[in-house]
Design a protein around this motif. Structure first.
Motif, PDB file in Angstrom:
ATOM      1  N   ALA B  36       1.022  -1.216  -0.132  1.00  0.00           N
ATOM      2  CA  ALA B  36      -0.110   0.067  -0.070  1.00  0.00           C
ATOM      3  C   ALA B  36       0.793   1.174   0.010  1.00  0.00           C
ATOM      4  N   VAL B  37       0.614   2.104  -0.761  1.00  0.00           N
ATOM      5  CA  VAL B  37       1.260   3.502  -0.940  1.00  0.00           C
ATOM      6  C   VAL B  37       0.254   4.742  -0.902  1.00  0.00           C
ATOM      7  N   ARG B  38       0.769   5.580  -0.816  1.00  0.00           N
ATOM      8  CA  ARG B  38      -0.355   6.996  -0.752  1.00  0.00           C
ATOM      9  C   ARG B  38       0.203   8.033  -1.671  1.00  0.00           C
ATOM     10  N   LEU B  39      -0.571   8.917  -2.121  1.00  0.00           N
ATOM     11  CA  LEU B  39      -0.157   9.977  -3.077  1.00  0.00           C
ATOM     12  C   LEU B  39      -0.259  11.540  -2.499  1.00  0.00           C
ATOM     13  N   GLY B  40      -0.616  11.398  -1.187  1.00  0.00           N
ATOM     14  CA  GLY B  40      -0.469  12.924  -0.477  1.00  0.00           C
ATOM     15  C   GLY B  40      -0.429  12.464   0.938  1.00  0.00           C
ATOM     16  N   GLU B  41      -0.710  13.790   1.604  1.00  0.00           N
ATOM     17  CA  GLU B  41      -0.591  13.918   3.112  1.00  0.00           C
ATOM     18  C   GLU B  41      -1.979  13.328   3.809  1.00  0.00           C
ATOM     19  N   ILE B  42      -1.539  12.671   5.058  1.00  0.00           N
ATOM     20  CA  ILE B  42      -2.545  12.244   5.775  1.00  0.00           C
ATOM     21  C   ILE B  42      -3.403  13.212   6.287  1.00  0.00           C
ATOM     22  N   ASN B  43      -5.050  13.321   6.083  1.00  0.00           N
ATOM     23  CA  ASN B  43      -5.503  14.430   6.632  1.00  0.00           C
ATOM     24  C   ASN B  43      -5.843  13.992   8.326  1.00  0.00           C
ATOM     25  N   GLY B  44      -6.330  14.965   9.121  1.00  0.00           N
ATOM     26  CA  GLY B  44      -6.666  14.767  10.535  1.00  0.00           C
ATOM     27  C   GLY B  44      -7.572  13.716  10.923  1.00  0.00           C
ATOM     28  N   GLU B  45      -8.724  13.638  10.035  1.00  0.00           N
ATOM     29  CA  GLU B  45      -9.589  12.549  10.340  1.00  0.00           C
ATOM     30  C   GLU B  45      -9.021  11.117  10.295  1.00  0.00           C
ATOM     31  N   THR B  46      -8.194  10.842   9.268  1.00  0.00           N
ATOM     32  CA  THR B  46      -7.399   9.694   8.915  1.00  0.00           C
ATOM     33  C   THR B  46      -6.373   9.327   9.930  1.00  0.00           C
ATOM     34  N   ALA B  47      -5.671  10.360  10.417  1.00  0.00           N
ATOM     35  CA  ALA B  47      -4.618  10.095  11.349  1.00  0.00           C
ATOM     36  C   ALA B  47      -5.502   9.720  12.633  1.00  0.00           C
ATOM     37  N   PHE B  48      -6.423   9.980  12.886  1.00  0.00           N
ATOM     38  CA  PHE B  48      -7.308   9.770  14.256  1.00  0.00           C
ATOM     39  C   PHE B  48      -7.600   8.268  14.172  1.00  0.00           C
ATOM     40  N   ALA B  49      -8.015   7.778  12.769  1.00  0.00           N
ATOM     41  CA  ALA B  49      -8.347   6.455  12.420  1.00  0.00           C
ATOM     42  C   ALA B  49      -7.036   5.431  12.784  1.00  0.00           C
ATOM     43  N   LEU B  50      -6.024   5.775  12.035  1.00  0.00           N
ATOM     44  CA  LEU B  50      -4.824   5.203  11.994  1.00  0.00           C
ATOM     45  C   LEU B  50      -4.369   5.058  13.547  1.00  0.00           C
TER      46      LEU B  50
END
Lengths: 306, 306
Positions: B36-50
């Motif tokens: 798995a890779v990503r194309l941009g920064e992690i937003n605040g909501e996603t950071a909370f989930a991770l």
């Protein structure tokens, strides 16, 4: 409830016709008002299959005008019904590349890289716990035999073979003997005009900026077809002039020996030589072991022309 | 065996990030070498989930160069990785419209008109008899909550709700209380620059001949965002000048009351008025009950501009 139409591609082959009929059955079992239709004449092979399983051909339509539709065995708009841009595409079940296809809303799209649409439809019956009636099994088996040239095409996967074995039991026939009879019924070329030969199984493809027509004819006697090369070339040139193709490729396939002879005309003959690493002689070349347009012709031409 | 990369769209949201991680797990369980890779920064909501489920973010990449790839949560090339045209797309799992997507060879494509990619991935675990670990269930649940705004979006289907109920059990959390905390973690706007706000969740769409940018910001206080309207308009004009958008639409969504206020700038403001049957006042209008870009914004704009 508005009726939903389901259909395959233009110049319909056995997989396209039977997949529309199978999708109609599948959706009707799920309570939906779906009618199978077709975009062109039934070929000899498909007529043999419909006759064998006592199923009527779908209704012929000539265009789409704003209906809700389910596409089977194709997605590219130039292979679909005239007016397809006006339709709401609810669902696609297909086993081809995706190109020149778009929707404005989310939809159900299911493509798998298997040899035949019927192999995917057979899975859908199982996933939804629906009954496969003997005549529906016969139609799906016919489609798999047709698309895989009796399991000899490189497009044929383990899943296709497994599906055919299941369907053979339900349909109550021997897949090898029935299959050879069905393929032979579609392989007669002597009784067809050159124009008819070119339209038994022909599709247009956008490759880079080029418009390429790729027709395929199955036969048990390649020489019988090429004895009429001049007549066929005249018909190709007429079609090319009318439709503005940049390249016209006719693939004549020996279904017994699993080889093809290609006839290429148009501005981009050189692309054919490069794609298959052959030199054309009188516009023709033997393509050893080539039987699949989808796997052994279209990607190779697309790579050269894109 | 060459490593296969899986990723979602640019300006990644929770469904895109978690779906890549879930696809990695699903494929690894099937014996495939997928990262798995990503194309941009992690937003605040996603950071909370991770953080909640103790899963590391995927590796950041900036382009694709000929790799084999699996796309999740998107298909349109302009929303994908730079260089996506050079990739071999093996598989797509998505829940959006299909547009500006093509392949030269058959592939596995699975789209369903449900609220979230995770809902489809959850089915794939079951169909393939694979184990859903608690942290993977937590990621999929987070994606469903995010995409459906805690089940209040019109994109939310019965299947999404059923999947969320299953996943809630496996993850061992309460979906309502966790979900509201997660949405609030992503809804803070005061700490972001105007440029950051415009790129939390922004996608480009080709509509007819027009290039349209649609950005969405979730908030618990719409007025807090529009107090900075001048600063935001300057940022939109700069982005539009740089990228040549024909229209820029910012949808600011109140996640508590399920309404939005739209800010539209560019040559085709009139399309926004027509699409939503509103008159813009200072480039803005209230869109009552609108929370879904996919279902309540993009199709309406596409119809007017195509």
């Amino acid at each position: 409830m508005t009726k939903i139409l389901t259909f395959g591609h233009q110049n319909p082959d056995t997989d396209t016709i039977t997949s529309a009929l199978v999708m109609q059955d599948l959706q009707q079992q799920a309570g939906k008002d779906v009618e199978a239709v077709r975009l062109g004449e039934i070929n000899g092979e498909t007529a043999f299959a419909l006759e064998q399983f006592k199923v009527a051909a779908p209704r012929l339509i000539d265009k789409i005008d704003g209906e809700q539709v389910i596409l089977v065995d194709h997605n590219e708009f130039q292979q679909s019904a005239p007016g397809i841009e006006t339709a709401t595409v609810l669902m696609v079940v297909d086993h081809h590349r995706i190109s020149n296809f778009e929707t404005s809303a989310p939809l159900y799209y299911r493509a798998e890289p298997v040899g035949c649409t019927a192999t995917i439809l057979n899975k859908m019956y199982k996933e939804n716990n629906l009954e496969v009636k003997p005549e529906i099994a016969g139609l799906m088996l016919s489609a798999i035999i047709s698309d895989t040239l009796l399991f000899k095409s490189p497009t044929c996967t383990e899943e296709d073979i497994q599906a055919a074995e299941e369907l053979e039991q339900i349909a109550g026939i021997n897949k090898e003997s029935y299959g050879l009879d069905m393929l032979k019924a579609g392989a007669s070329t002597a009784d067809k005009s050159a124009e008819e030969l070119l339209n038994i199984d022909a599709k247009s493809f956008s490759m880079g900026e080029k418009e390429v027509r790729v027709a395929q004819v199955n036969t048990v006697d390649i020489d019988e077809v090429f004895a009429r090369q001049e007549e066929i070339e005249n018909a190709i040139n007429a079609e090319t002039a009318q439709n503005g193709y940049d390249l016209f490729v006719l693939v004549v396939t020996d279904i017994i020996n699993s080889d093809s002879k290609v006839l290429a005309l148009g501005q981009h003959q050189a692309a054919v030589e490069k794609a298959f690493n052959v030199a054309l002689d009188k516009n023709t070349a033997i393509l050893k072991g080539v039987v699949s347009r989808k796997k052994q012709v279209v990607p190779q031409l697309t790579d050269v022309l894109s």
